[in-house]
Design an enzyme around this catalytic site. Structure first.
Site, short mmCIF file in Angstrom:
data_model
loop_
_atom_site.label_atom_id
_atom_site.label_comp_id
_atom_site.label_asym_id
_atom_site.label_seq_id
_atom_site.Cartn_x
_atom_site.Cartn_y
_atom_site.Cartn_z
N CYS A 1 94.44 112.39 85.58
CA CYS A 1 93.51 111.85 86.56
C CYS A 1 94.26 111.38 87.80
O CYS A 1 95.21 110.60 87.69
CB CYS A 1 92.72 110.69 85.95
N ASN B 1 92.25 124.17 81.31
CA ASN B 1 91.16 123.47 81.97
C ASN B 1 91.28 123.71 83.48
O ASN B 1 92.36 123.92 84.00
CB ASN B 1 91.26 121.96 81.65
N GLY C 1 84.57 121.47 82.28
CA GLY C 1 84.11 120.19 82.79
C GLY C 1 82.76 120.26 83.46
O GLY C 1 81.72 120.22 82.82
N ARG C 2 82.77 120.39 84.79
CA ARG C 2 81.53 120.25 85.56
C ARG C 2 80.45 121.25 85.16
O ARG C 2 79.26 120.91 85.15
CB ARG C 2 81.85 120.36 87.05
#
Length: 340
Positions: A107, A218, A241-242
């Site tokens: 992150c 990812n 993810g999104r």
């Protein structure tokens, strides 16, 4: 560490679940979101939002560990950089019943940088290794890492192999690699999800170089076909993810059949019906309807009635007294338009 522990972790069924996973996403993959996703796929590995070790250990925020047993297989992602504190947080997570403890090394937000964790940890692989070793010593469940290919001016071709070598030596057998650099200076967290170029080939080379590790990829993967392509090329897993959040049915409804080779294609309308008792129970416990339905807005993306579904839920779920009947009303409109 003993060979017995390593062998136990290598044979965990969660390795199979990790063929496809939904990425941990702040403000998105909360327990209501995960409950919905589990109704769409029985197999896919789900992750919590990142929970910081200080919040658990110093803040006593154990409510952040709450989940529904039906969410399994389920991983807890932790943020932190102190081995002792992370070990205690991992212990709390394992005691709460999580199947995996994951360390966030990817992150790029200002908040995690100021706390010296997240992507900034790519600069200190020795510290990450110490964190992994301490966490593994504290728990019996598997400890994994999610990382970037590098940060700022680092050369991923040099940095990433060194990083993987060190965490593997500390006992991490499974890693998820976001195939972009993170620019800690000059790009926002949102920009870091899109602007740095993807380097999928590097991740595939890392799998070839670390054949004994379970390597998931990812970043920018938006369809099951893309996921299958990476698996067919030799990777062990794919994290989405999104796309999994905004179009959950497109990713998860066929996942059990296409990724795991079993089960059947699930029906998003049936998932909505199965959400109704959950919604009723959550509202009785003090939850607000929009806290749940905000995760359901993309269920019918691209399908007849999708716009009316989103509008009904978006406008109505915030109103005082809104309950499951609003969701039933929205679903009836989707069903009507699909049959037209």
């Amino acid at each position: 560490m003993s060979d017995k522990i390593v062998e136990k972790q290598v044979n965990e069924p969660i390795w199979r679940s990790a063929r496809l996973s939904v990425a941990p996403m702040m403000d998105w993959t909360d327990r209501h979101c995960r409950y919905l996703h589990r109704l769409l796929s029985r197999e896919t590995l789900l992750y919590t939002e990142m929970v910081t070790a200080p919040a658990l250990v110093r803040g006593g925020a154990l409510h952040l560990l709450t989940f529904n047993p039906e969410e399994h297989p389920l991983a807890l992602q932790l943020g932190g950089s102190d081995p002792v504190e992370l070990a205690e947080a991992a212990r709390l997570g394992a005691e709460a019943g999580y199947d995996e403890i994951n360390l966030n090394c990817g992150c790029p937000s200002d908040r995690v940088q100021s706390g010296a964790f997240g992507a900034v940890l790519m600069q200190t692989p020795e510290l990450v290794a110490d964190c992994v070793a301490a966490m593994r010593e504290a728990v019996d469940v598997e400890v994994t890492v999610k990382c970037r290919i590098g940060v700022d001016e680092q050369d991923p071709e040099k940095v990433l192999p060194d990083f993987l070598e060190k965490i593997r030596a500390a006992g991490c057998n499974r890693v998820t690699i976001h195939a972009r650099k993170a620019w800690l200076q000059g790009l926002s967290p949102k920009e870091n999800r899109d602007i740095p170029p993807l380097d999928y080939d590097l991740v595939h080379r890392m799998k070839a170089a670390f054949a004994d590790m379970h390597v998931s990829i990812n970043g920018g993967i938006a369809t099951l076909d893309e996921a299958r392509s990476h698996l067919e090329r030799g990777l062990d897993g794919v994290m989405i993810g999104r796309a999994a959040y905004h179009q959950p049915a497109d990713i998860l409804c066929a996942a059990d059949l296409q990724i795991y080779g079993g089960g059947q294609v699930s029906d998003p309308a049936e998932a909505v019906r199965r959400m109704l008792p959950y919604i009723e129970a959550q509202l009785a416990g003090g939850a607000k309807l929009n806290q749940i339905t905000r995760h359901m807005l993309g269920l019918f993306a691209g399908k007849p009635g999708a716009r009316q579904w989103r509008r009904t839920l978006s406008e109505g779920a915030c109103r005082s007294g809104a309950g499951p009947e609003l969701v039933e009303q929205a679903l009836a409109e989707v069903t009507r338009q699909a049959a037209a």
